[in-house]
Design an enzyme around this catalytic site. Structure first.
Site, short mmCIF file in Angstrom:
data_model
loop_
_atom_site.label_atom_id
_atom_site.label_comp_id
_atom_site.label_asym_id
_atom_site.label_seq_id
_atom_site.Cartn_x
_atom_site.Cartn_y
_atom_site.Cartn_z
N CYS A 1 0.85 -1.43 0.07
CA CYS A 1 -0.06 -0.14 -0.14
C CYS A 1 0.95 1.18 0.13
CB CYS A 1 -1.07 -0.04 1.11
SG CYS A 1 -2.32 0.96 1.02
N HIS B 1 -3.54 -5.22 0.53
CA HIS B 1 -3.14 -5.91 2.03
C HIS B 1 -3.00 -7.38 1.83
CE1 HIS B 1 -2.54 -2.01 3.81
NE2 HIS B 1 -3.38 -1.50 3.19
N GLU C 1 -1.68 -9.33 3.72
CA GLU C 1 -1.70 -9.70 5.10
C GLU C 1 -3.03 -9.78 5.75
OE1 GLU C 1 -0.85 -6.72 4.09
OE2 GLU C 1 -1.80 -5.35 5.31
#
Ligand code: MN
Length: 248
Positions: free
Chosen positions: A109, A212, A214
């Site tokens: 990001c 993202h 994660e």
């Protein structure tokens, strides 16, 4: 048994509130990928070069702030978010030092945007007003939920990692990469043309993604592949082996 590769993770920083912070899904994703997380605060400031003696890989995380547009020669847009020039300069120094030392670099990001700016590229400061017919890139839902597809450049390193030309991702950004820095290529984009991924050409692992991964790992095992590839490259760096990233 040798140690696990050490992954330096840049913390977000709000000096006006007197706090550093980091979502724990970054730490969990690095651990799941086989790395040892080491958090890096802005206070380390001028020591980016020295830190390369401690880490094998560098993870640049998302942020509640934006990159200062003076770093790519633009005036600030009215929607520009919180700036922390000291933190961004630290990140830029880390990116340059890491690439010089051949470390593995992953940017997520805002972290992807700082890679691009560190290497001389520019940003779209406000997607809704600057991109025609833009998708909704600032999702309201939890970031564990994918909200738009991205297209992945066939033959890119990201394509080799993900193994698909189209995947569904989450999206929590109002800025994006505009002019891609020399030495990087665009490896992913949304259907509205917004850049969603970049990577360094030639040798070494330097990848940025605008989404993202994660945040998706708990629901989608495959989202972990980006962290696994990143830590694998960091392990090669640690052992002094040449990178497996060897494109034509
Ligand atoms: Mn997006």
């Amino acid at each position: 048994m040798s140690r696990a590769p050490i992954i330096g993770i840049v913390c977000d920083h709000e000096p006006e509130k007197g706090r550093y912070f980091l979502w724990d899904d970054y730490v969990k994703a690095v651990e799941k990928g086989g790395g040892q997380p080491l958090l890096l605060p802005t206070a380390l400031g001028e020591r980016a070069g020295e830190l390369m003696e401690l880490i094998d890989g560098l993870l640049l995380t998302g942020s509640f702030g934006d990159v200062d547009p003076s770093l790519f020669g633009e005036e600030p847009h009215p929607t520009l978010g919180r700036l922390n020039l000291r933190k961004t300069n630290f990140e830029i120094a880390l990116v340059r030092a890491a690439l010089e030392k051949g470390k593995a670099v992953l940017g997520i990001c805002y972290g992807m945007q700082t890679i691009n700016v560190a290497l001389g590229g520019s940003l779209v400061q406000d997607i809704p007003s600057q991109v025609k017919n833009a998708l909704q890139h600032s999702q309201w839902e939890e970031r564990t939920r994918p909200v738009h597809p991205v297209n992945i450049e066939k033959g890119s390193f990201l394509h080799r990692i993900v193994g698909k030309e189209r995947i569904d991702v989450n999206s929590t950004h109002h800025q994006a990469v505009s002019r891609v820095a020399t030495g990087l290529i665009r490896n992913a984009w949304a259907d509205d043309g917004v850049t969603e991924g970049i990577e360094k050409t030639g040798h070494g692992f330097c990848v940025g993604v605008q989404w993202h991964p994660e945040g998706l790992i708990d629901k989608d095992e495959k989202a972990a592949c980006i962290f696994e590839a990143f830590v694998r490259e960091a392990r090669r760096v640690m052992r002094g082996n040449p990178s497996s990233v060897n494109r034509k």
